[in-house]
Design an enzyme around this catalytic site. Sequence first.
Site, PDB file in Angstrom:
ATOM      1  N   ASP A   1      34.442  14.163  27.481  1.00 19.92           N
ATOM      2  CA  ASP A   1      33.078  14.179  27.621  1.00 19.92           C
ATOM      3  C   ASP A   1      32.467  15.516  26.965  1.00 19.92           C
ATOM      4  OD1 ASP A   1      33.830  14.567  30.643  1.00 19.92           O
ATOM      5  OD2 ASP A   1      32.333  15.973  29.930  1.00 19.92           O
TER       6      ASP A   1
ATOM      7  N   ASP B   1      30.382  17.513  28.715  1.00 17.64           N
ATOM      8  CA  ASP B   1      29.659  17.957  29.814  1.00 17.64           C
ATOM      9  C   ASP B   1      28.018  17.781  29.538  1.00 17.64           C
ATOM     10  OD1 ASP B   1      29.987  19.004  32.227  1.00 17.64           O
ATOM     11  OD2 ASP B   1      29.381  21.070  31.781  1.00 17.64           O
TER      12      ASP B   1
HETATM   13  N1  LIG Z   1      32.383  17.870  32.422  1.00 19.63           N
HETATM   14  C1  LIG Z   1      33.220  18.029  33.343  1.00 19.63           C
HETATM   15  N2  LIG Z   1      33.328  18.752  34.183  1.00 19.63           N
HETATM   16  C2  LIG Z   1      34.284  19.377  34.949  1.00 19.63           C
HETATM   17  N3  LIG Z   1      35.534  18.557  35.014  1.00 19.63           N
HETATM   18  C3  LIG Z   1      35.607  17.570  33.994  1.00 19.63           C
HETATM   19  N4  LIG Z   1      36.458  16.869  33.944  1.00 19.63           N
HETATM   20  C4  LIG Z   1      36.330  15.995  32.840  1.00 19.63           C
HETATM   21  N5  LIG Z   1      34.875  16.098  32.258  1.00 19.63           N
HETATM   22  C5  LIG Z   1      34.722  17.348  33.231  1.00 19.63           C
END
Ligand SMILES: Nc1ncnc2[nH]cnc12
Length: 311
Positions: free
Chosen positions: A227, A229
């Site tokens: 992703d 974030d």
């Molecule tokens: N955005 C995220 N923040 C923290 N850990 C993750 N693991 C996978 N995506 C994450």
Amino acid sequence: MAKIAHSYDDPVRIAVIGGTGLQTLAGFTHIATLTPTTPWGAPSSPISILHHPSPSTGKPFPIAFLSRHGLHHELAPHEVPSRANIATLRSIGVRTIIAFSAVGSLQEEIKPRDFVVPDQVIDRTKGIRPFTFFEGGMVGHVGFADPFDPALAKIVQQCGHSLAGEGVRLHDKGTVVCMEGPQFSTRAESNMYRSWGGSVINMSALPEAKLAREAEIAYQMICMSTDYDCWHDSGDVTVEMVMGNMKANAENARRFVGAVLDELSKDEHENLVLAKHVEGSVKFAGGITAPAGRSKEAKERIAWLFPGYFD
Ligand SMILES: Nc1ncnc2[nH]cnc12
Ligand SMILES: CSC[C@H]1O[C@H](OP(=O)(O)O)[C@H](O)[C@@H]1O
């Protein structure tokens, strides 16, 4: 079907720690399941001993597999018993760990489903996770300037690039921000991590990497971006998004780990896999407490991890 044993006599030198979405390692022959315990408790999951044929000798080469969050993802990041995990792996002979992690991307060019071989960490855990073997009467200070093993990283990078034709996109380095969680970051935090130069973010690199260093184990994490974030305008991160991308790219993750294991099990990498380059480093780092000041309990725990080292 062959019977699965509950013990394994030979030392196992390489372990894979599987993270989110990688609770098993398909494509290997399952030989034994170990359920050990340590002075720091039981590991996250039973240890599976898997065989695969060494490309050099054709003989079975053993690999240990551990599921970081448990067999059913029942352990939150702050509940992962990292000391027990690392101590267990060292006790069965492991000196090389390839750790897998699902991460959020903090940079536009690291797209979801890309892989990253990180070379740095920024610690944003909150001190609530037990993070050292050296306490309670035996102090130790190990170097952690380069938190991952550069020699292992080189092999991982080569293996990742060799799979470019199969859709593996790899970034050779990066800084992983390890946050406490289990909640994802706020937008302000996410933007701050970007301004610090963070490449990717997870909740699992620490204390795992620190404890591996204390245990004289060569450790390299392979990250897979799931992703962007929440800094990115593509929308906030959700577990569905993480799991969806993990699942969609699981075959590449499996291929990648398989290629690394194939390479590492070649005879020419024997010394690297045995972590000869870090062997003995903790003898000095952990010997700072004068014998008169060492507590009986700490001595017993450390002797379990390093038999004979500090006698
Ligand atoms: N955005 C995220 N923040 C923290 N850990 C993750 N693991 C996978 N995506 C994450
Ligand atoms: C399910 S998203 C957050 C979760 O995913 C990562 O797990 P792992 O590193 O074990 O693959 C991240 O670190 C969080 O624990």
